[in-house]
Structure formats: structure tokens, C-alpha cells
Write a protein that holds these residues in place. Sequence first.
Motif, PDB file in Angstrom:
ATOM      1  N   GLN A 136       0.794  -1.236   0.000  1.00 26.69           N
ATOM      2  CA  GLN A 136       0.000   0.000   0.000  1.00 26.69           C
ATOM      3  C   GLN A 136       0.824   1.282   0.000  1.00 26.69           C
ATOM      4  O   GLN A 136       0.324   2.324  -0.393  1.00 26.69           O
ATOM      5  N   THR A 137       2.078   1.226   0.470  1.00 22.34           N
ATOM      6  CA  THR A 137       2.883   2.445   0.562  1.00 22.34           C
ATOM      7  C   THR A 137       4.221   2.249  -0.135  1.00 22.34           C
ATOM      8  O   THR A 137       4.683   1.108  -0.315  1.00 22.34           O
ATOM      9  N   VAL A 138       4.873   3.360  -0.466  1.00 19.41           N
ATOM     10  CA  VAL A 138       6.187   3.274  -1.121  1.00 19.41           C
ATOM     11  C   VAL A 138       7.200   2.607  -0.192  1.00 19.41           C
ATOM     12  O   VAL A 138       8.091   1.899  -0.657  1.00 19.41           O
ATOM     13  N   GLU A 139       7.066   2.812   1.112  1.00 16.41           N
ATOM     14  CA  GLU A 139       7.974   2.175   2.065  1.00 16.41           C
ATOM     15  C   GLU A 139       7.805   0.658   2.052  1.00 16.41           C
ATOM     16  O   GLU A 139       8.793  -0.080   2.101  1.00 16.41           O
ATOM     17  N   GLN A 140       6.560   0.196   1.982  1.00 22.95           N
ATOM     18  CA  GLN A 140       6.322  -1.249   1.926  1.00 22.95           C
ATOM     19  C   GLN A 140       6.914  -1.850   0.649  1.00 22.95           C
ATOM     20  O   GLN A 140       7.510  -2.933   0.678  1.00 22.95           O
ATOM     21  N   VAL A 141       6.759  -1.145  -0.470  1.00 22.08           N
ATOM     22  CA  VAL A 141       7.355  -1.638  -1.721  1.00 22.08           C
ATOM     23  C   VAL A 141       8.874  -1.698  -1.576  1.00 22.08           C
ATOM     24  O   VAL A 141       9.509  -2.690  -1.935  1.00 22.08           O
ATOM     25  N   TYR A 142       9.458  -0.638  -1.017  1.00 26.07           N
ATOM     26  CA  TYR A 142      10.921  -0.590  -0.862  1.00 26.07           C
ATOM     27  C   TYR A 142      11.422  -1.763  -0.014  1.00 26.07           C
ATOM     28  O   TYR A 142      12.491  -2.309  -0.267  1.00 26.07           O
TER      29      TYR A 142
END
Length: 195
Positions: A176-182
Motif C-alpha cells: 500500500q505504501t512506497v515504504e512497503q514496496v521498498y
Amino acid sequence: MKLYLDSSPYIDTQHPNIVARAAELADGCADEEEIAKRCFEFVRDEIKHSWDYRLNPVTCKASEVLIHGTGYCYAKSHLLAALLRANGIPAGLCYQRLTIDGNEAPFCLHGLNAVYLQQYGWYRIDARGNKPDVNADFCPPLEKLAFPIVNPLEQDLPGIWSEPLPVVVKALTEHQTVEQVYNHLPDVDCQNHKF
């Protein structure tokens, strides 16, 4: 070449916003090379890289990237492919396997494009977005990618894909967030993966 001109769920070339922006970028261009360069520079310079700017939402479909003005390298490559295809220029997806930080594991995939130009054939371009240590450009036939392969553990994955790799779609649609993708960047084991 048909596969590299088709619209699909993630490279949604026929979305009205994609069609309109592709036409706008092609307006006044003398040839396909100029159109391709304009599309490349638009995605590179006007669409913000999600991690560089810490921008949500996480985008995957080309139309989402255009609407929200942000995307990881993979999503930006989906948008560039869609804009090129909407202008009748064959475009595909390419990947590199790079170290995330330094000279050792962990690794992740990096997404970029290949465009078919009549004068040169397939030409790789990287619209990731420039920053102080990244300077990608459109200057065929010379490739000027964001990340040249310098580490013997890194590599260019062979082939030009017409559709995103499933591992990339999974990373961009399940978080859901760019941090989770990272924290869950896509990767493939090149030793055991058939390309």
C-alpha cells in the motif's frame, strides 16, 4: 511486433488519458525518433520517482502513473511503453538485476524500456528519473542508462518483455505504501529462472 503495440491491463494504451497525453507529446514532431524522445523526457522529468520523493499512492498501471504523477521505475516504464505504443511505436520492458546498496546482496530488479526505432532497431532507454548520481538520456544509438552494470554480480536480464514480470506486478499491487514496496522490492534468482 504486434505484442509490443498492444494495450493490456498494466500497459493500458487505450485509456483516454494515455491517448490524450500521447497525442499531445507527438504534436509537431517530425518523426518517430522525436516522438520517442519527447515521451521519454516527459516520463523521466515530469513523473516523480516514488522512492526519491516518498510519494504515495503506489502505482502500477500506466494510466495510474499518469494520473498520480508518480511511480517506481517499473511503473514509469509501464507509462513510457503505453505512451510510445499509443503513438504506434513498438515498446517493451527490460530489467536489470542490481545490488540495492553497495557491492553485495541483497539484489532487486530495476525496470526500464526498449523502443523500436526504424533507424536503429531496439534501443534501451531508462526513464527512472535523474538525480545527482543518475544521468540517463535519449541519444540513439548510444545507450545512456541510469545504472550501468559495473558490479560482476549485477546483470542485464536477457530479452524484451511485452508485459511486466509477475514479480513486479505483485510488488506494486500487494503493497500500500512506497515504504512497503521498498522493503519488498522484486527480485529473481537468475541462476534458476528461465528467460
